[in-house]
Scaffold this motif. Structure first.
Motif, short mmCIF file in Angstrom:
data_model
loop_
_atom_site.label_atom_id
_atom_site.label_comp_id
_atom_site.label_asym_id
_atom_site.label_seq_id
_atom_site.Cartn_x
_atom_site.Cartn_y
_atom_site.Cartn_z
N PHE A 1 0.71 -1.21 0.00
CA PHE A 1 0.07 0.00 -0.06
C PHE A 1 0.91 1.26 -0.04
N ARG A 2 1.95 1.35 0.81
CA ARG A 2 2.89 2.34 0.99
C ARG A 2 3.60 2.69 -0.40
N LEU A 3 3.86 1.25 -0.84
CA LEU A 3 4.83 1.50 -2.22
C LEU A 3 3.93 2.08 -3.26
N SER A 4 2.50 1.70 -3.38
CA SER A 4 2.11 2.28 -4.37
C SER A 4 1.78 3.76 -4.37
N GLY A 5 1.52 4.30 -3.10
CA GLY A 5 1.68 5.70 -2.94
C GLY A 5 3.15 6.31 -3.47
N ILE A 6 4.25 5.50 -3.10
CA ILE A 6 5.39 6.19 -3.61
C ILE A 6 5.67 6.19 -4.89
N VAL A 7 5.16 5.01 -5.59
CA VAL A 7 5.32 5.05 -7.09
C VAL A 7 4.49 5.89 -7.82
N PHE A 8 3.26 6.26 -7.17
CA PHE A 8 2.40 7.23 -8.02
C PHE A 8 3.09 8.60 -7.76
N ILE A 9 3.49 9.07 -6.56
CA ILE A 9 4.06 10.42 -6.37
C ILE A 9 5.44 10.41 -7.36
N ALA A 10 6.21 9.47 -7.35
CA ALA A 10 7.48 9.42 -8.08
C ALA A 10 6.98 9.44 -9.85
N GLY A 11 6.02 8.76 -10.04
CA GLY A 11 5.57 8.72 -11.52
C GLY A 11 5.15 10.28 -11.94
N ILE A 12 4.31 10.82 -10.93
CA ILE A 12 3.76 12.21 -11.31
C ILE A 12 4.95 13.21 -11.56
N CYS A 13 6.16 13.03 -10.47
CA CYS A 13 7.10 13.67 -10.57
C CYS A 13 8.18 13.75 -11.71
N PHE A 14 8.31 12.34 -12.17
CA PHE A 14 8.98 12.19 -13.37
C PHE A 14 8.34 12.74 -14.59
N THR A 15 6.98 12.27 -14.86
CA THR A 15 6.25 12.89 -15.92
C THR A 15 6.32 14.43 -16.10
N GLY A 16 6.36 15.07 -14.86
CA GLY A 16 6.40 16.62 -15.09
C GLY A 16 7.77 17.06 -15.41
N LEU A 17 9.00 16.22 -14.87
CA LEU A 17 10.15 16.67 -15.29
C LEU A 17 10.04 16.51 -16.74
N PHE A 18 9.73 15.39 -17.28
CA PHE A 18 10.04 15.14 -18.79
C PHE A 18 9.07 16.08 -19.71
N LEU A 19 8.01 16.81 -19.07
CA LEU A 19 7.46 17.76 -19.99
C LEU A 19 8.47 19.16 -20.08
N PHE A 20 9.56 19.29 -19.25
CA PHE A 20 10.36 20.06 -19.63
C PHE A 20 11.14 19.94 -20.91
N ARG A 21 11.19 18.78 -21.74
CA ARG A 21 11.79 18.65 -22.99
C ARG A 21 10.85 19.63 -23.86
N MET A 22 9.80 20.14 -23.67
CA MET A 22 8.93 21.19 -24.75
C MET A 22 9.89 22.18 -25.10
N ARG B 1 13.57 7.42 -18.28
CA ARG B 1 14.18 6.19 -17.80
C ARG B 1 13.93 5.93 -16.47
N LEU B 2 14.09 7.01 -15.73
CA LEU B 2 13.70 6.82 -14.40
C LEU B 2 12.11 6.61 -14.03
N PHE B 3 11.14 7.07 -14.98
CA PHE B 3 9.96 6.74 -14.90
C PHE B 3 9.62 5.34 -15.27
N LEU B 4 10.36 4.92 -16.01
CA LEU B 4 10.37 3.31 -16.32
C LEU B 4 10.98 2.51 -15.20
N ILE B 5 12.02 3.06 -14.82
CA ILE B 5 12.39 2.06 -13.66
C ILE B 5 11.59 2.06 -12.53
N ASN B 6 10.86 3.32 -12.27
CA ASN B 6 9.79 3.51 -11.35
C ASN B 6 8.71 2.34 -11.30
N TYR B 7 8.15 2.44 -12.68
CA TYR B 7 6.99 1.57 -12.66
C TYR B 7 7.49 0.08 -13.18
N TYR B 8 8.58 -0.19 -13.79
CA TYR B 8 8.89 -1.55 -13.89
C TYR B 8 9.36 -2.16 -12.48
#
Length: 220
Positions: free
Chosen positions: A157-178, A195-202
């Motif tokens: 349950f705690r892992l799921s929360g961490i993965v979700f928050i990290a996923g949002i952060c990495f997605t937000g950072l990825f948008l800086f490519r624009m 790659r960090l997004f993939l490592i997080n969800y993998y």
């Protein structure tokens, strides 16, 4: 007895193939990048590995389709094993299916090509379908927290929360490519965030696969 053995073999295989697929994808992304002159693992996106003209374009397409089917097999195994735990299991199944169809298979088939700096129709489909897959994957931990609650599965349950928050952060950072963020320090690290997004969800997929194996063992 033979039917039970064969069923368990399929369930084991779906979990183990998922683990192998996750690790292999991370390794191949690095290997593919090394085959392209001037490719930078930190700044260039994974989509650019498979563009037309890339020396590994065909290999990337084939691998992404294979990976999509691996995750599809994994999704069916997950659905079968945990189907008794409520309707949210079906939601998680469809989320994983959306990811493997959009971000894996569709992203492999539709290349992210540009002509005179403009996205081709195939590239638009690549971004659209891949984006749907990524958004679906972002939501997976929220659905999983309904299936595996804090009382019975506190660590997951705690892992799921961490993965979700990290996923949002990495997605937000990825948008800086624009190009809008071209003058920012983070603009040139799109490859790293992806790659960090993939490592997080993998890592999350692997954790789910471990739970699947434990579930199969408990039935033997």
């Amino acid at each position: 007895m033979n039917k039970t053995w064969f069923k368990n073999l399929l369930l084991y295989s779906s979990a183990i193939l998922c683990m192998g697929g996750c690790i292999t994808d991370l390794v191949l992304n690095y290997v593919f990048g090394k085959q392209i002159p001037g490719y930078n693992q930190l700044s260039h996106t994974l989509s650019s590995l498979g563009v037309s003209g890339s020396p590994v374009a065909q290999e990337v397409t084939i691998w992404l389709v294979i990976l999509g089917f691996i995750f599809m097999f994994f999704a069916f195994g997950f659905l079968y094993l945990f189907r008794a735990q409520g309707k949210d299991v079906k939601k998680a199944f469809w989320i994983i299916l959306l990811y493997c169809l959009g971000e894996c298979i569709a992203s492999g088939v539709f290349r992210a090509d540009r002509v005179n700096g403009e996205l081709t129709n195939m590239a638009i489909l690549h971004d659209l379908l891949g984006g749907i897959g990524v958004v679906a994957l972002l939501l997976l931990p929220l659905v999983m927290r309904k299936i595996f609650d804090a009382f019975r599965y506190p660590l997951f349950f705690r892992l799921s929360g961490i993965v979700f928050i990290a996923g949002i952060c990495f997605t937000g950072l990825f948008l800086f490519r624009m190009e809008y963020f071209a003058n920012t320090v983070l603009h040139d690290y799109a490859g790293l965030w992806q790659r960090l997004f993939l490592i997080n969800y993998y890592s999350y997929f692997i954790a789910i696969a471990v739970m699947m194996i434990a579930k199969v063992n408990s039935k033997i």
